[in-house]
Design an enzyme around this catalytic site. Structure first.
Site, short mmCIF file in Angstrom:
data_model
loop_
_atom_site.label_atom_id
_atom_site.label_comp_id
_atom_site.label_asym_id
_atom_site.label_seq_id
_atom_site.Cartn_x
_atom_site.Cartn_y
_atom_site.Cartn_z
N SER A 201 17.78 9.05 -17.42
CA SER A 201 18.51 9.52 -16.24
C SER A 201 17.65 10.54 -15.50
O SER A 201 16.58 10.21 -15.04
CB SER A 201 19.87 10.10 -16.66
OG SER A 201 20.63 10.49 -15.53
N THR A 202 18.10 11.79 -15.39
CA THR A 202 17.36 12.81 -14.64
C THR A 202 15.94 12.96 -15.18
O THR A 202 15.74 13.20 -16.35
CB THR A 202 18.09 14.16 -14.75
OG1 THR A 202 19.45 14.00 -14.38
CG2 THR A 202 17.42 15.20 -13.86
N HIS A 229 19.93 5.65 -14.84
CA HIS A 229 21.03 6.00 -13.95
C HIS A 229 20.50 6.10 -12.52
O HIS A 229 19.81 7.06 -12.17
CB HIS A 229 21.64 7.34 -14.36
CG HIS A 229 22.29 7.31 -15.71
ND1 HIS A 229 22.59 8.46 -16.40
CD2 HIS A 229 22.70 6.27 -16.48
CE1 HIS A 229 23.15 8.13 -17.57
NE2 HIS A 229 23.22 6.81 -17.62
N MET A 322 20.56 13.78 -17.95
CA MET A 322 21.72 14.66 -17.96
C MET A 322 22.88 13.99 -18.68
O MET A 322 23.06 12.78 -18.58
CB MET A 322 22.10 14.97 -16.51
CG MET A 322 23.08 16.10 -16.31
SD MET A 322 23.20 16.50 -14.54
CE MET A 322 24.29 15.21 -13.95
#
Length: 385
Positions: A201-202, A229, A322
């Site tokens: 993700s992040t 994501h 995250m």
């Protein structure tokens, strides 16, 4: 108020709020986002500017922890301002905000390569910004996570994953052996992997490009499935970038795709990607169910089906991100006898997902990003872990 905001406030962060700068050419957007920042005691708005040049001129004086940076602005756009902001304040976290056009998606991914920490898709109209609860939640949560990361660089306090909502931090550097000692580590599977599954993700796009630059020559015998994501449009462009990094064909997964060795399948934004058996083949299935762990696509549904189909021949990697998406799927793969590697905290932009994975006790390694590629390549080529 978001769950992470409540968590942060409870921890007493309001006594030292995260300093935020908003840079957007729309006075409406600056006003709305600025109000959201000021309404949360964990944050404070230190500056608001209509273009990149004003932000660059002010960043030293305002001293923000996080900058929310628009892409398209007059005089100096976001992509031009980004490296100048980071040059003036090297510990700054920049969150890029852009609408979901292909051009802006390309620019946003370029911004990540230039040092932006993350991005957030912005509604196309000012009224959309005003009314979108999802945009507000995602923006505020990301600012809070990145702000915590910025503060932990100063304090040196480690993160404490738990309850699905980690407190993000960066510990003082420690030897790898000492870092591993804090986790329960399982032995690697003795079975050579028949699939590589990755969740991120992040910070994920940067980490994925680094990883695939290392493992491209090693994935010829297995298919690779990825959930990152990302919104629609972004995932198609990410696949193009990964294809270049790996020197292998990569694309968004399509419903009914038969998995083939040496190919990379990226979950498309806005859909969950899972795997299913179809005779002797394994195929991609796309589902339009509700978000899982607030994410769509989500890692857990993909990892669950990887565990069901490949069992102890599964190899999974959880990269920076995250939240805690992927931890449930890590449990599924671990219980099926597969192997999991999580990225360590020091090299993660946000140690939410890999931290949650590490604390399941199902991982076989918790490694810095530069070591993950070498380890994955060795395992895929039949060497000892």
């Amino acid at each position: 108020m978001s769950a992470i905001a409540r968590h942060t406030n409870a921890a007493g962060a309001a006594t030292n709020p995260i300093r935020v700068m908003v840079v957007d050419d729309s006075v409406v957007v600056r006003g709305i986002v600025g109000r959201w920042i000021e309404e949360d005691p964990a944050m404070t708005l230190v500056a608001s500017h209509r273009n990149g040049r004003l932000a660059v001129d002010d960043v030293t004086k305002s001293n923000p922890d996080v900058v929310i940076l628009d892409i398209e602005m007059p005089d100096m756009d976001g992509l031009t301002a980004l490296p100048l902001l980071l040059e003036k304040k090297r510990d700054l976290f920049v969150l890029v905000a852009s609408t979901l056009t292909r051009r802006n998606a390309e620019i946003s991914l370029k911004a990540l390569q230039l040092g932006a920490a993350d991005y957030v898709p912005k509604p196309e109209t000012n009224s959309g910004v005003t009314t979108s609860a999802d945009f507000r939640r995602e923006l505020v949560d990301k600012v809070l996570h990145l702000g915590q990361r910025a503060r932990s660089r100063v304090t040196g306090r480690p993160s404490t994953p738990g309850s699905g909502m980690p407190v993000i931090g960066r510990p003082a550097p420690a030897p790898a052996a000492k870092a591993k000692a804090s986790f329960t580590i399982r032995a690697y599977s003795s079975v050579r992997p028949r699939i590589l599954a990755i969740g991120s993700s992040t910070g994920g796009p940067q980490a994925l490009n680094t990883l695939f630059g290392e493992i491209g020559s090693s994935i010829g015998q297995v298919p690779v499935v990825i959930t990152q994501h990302m919104p629609p449009t972004f995932t198609a462009i990410l696949a193009e970038h990964l294809s270049k990094a790996a020197g292998r064909p990569a694309a968004e997964g399509k419903d009914g795709d038969v998995l083939a060795p040496g190919r990379i399948y990226v979950a498309p934004g806005g859909k969950h990607m899972i795997l299913a058996r179809h005779g002797a083949d394994t195929v991609v299935r796309l589902t339009d169910g509700p978000p899982v762990n607030f994410c769509k696509p989500a890692v857990d549904p993909l990892f669950k089906t990887v565990a069901e189909i490949y069992g102890n021949a599964s190899l999974a990697v959880v990269l920076t991100g995250m939240g805690s998406d992927g931890a449930g799927g890590v449990g599924d793969i671990g219980r099926a006898g597969g192997s999991i590697i999580a990225q360590d905290e020091e090299t993660s932009v946000v140690w939410g997902m890999p931290g949650a994975a590490a604390h399941t006790g199902q991982c076989s390694d918790v490694l810095p990003l530069p070591e993950i590629g070498r380890k994955v390549s060795r395992i895929l080529l039949g060497g000892r872990p």
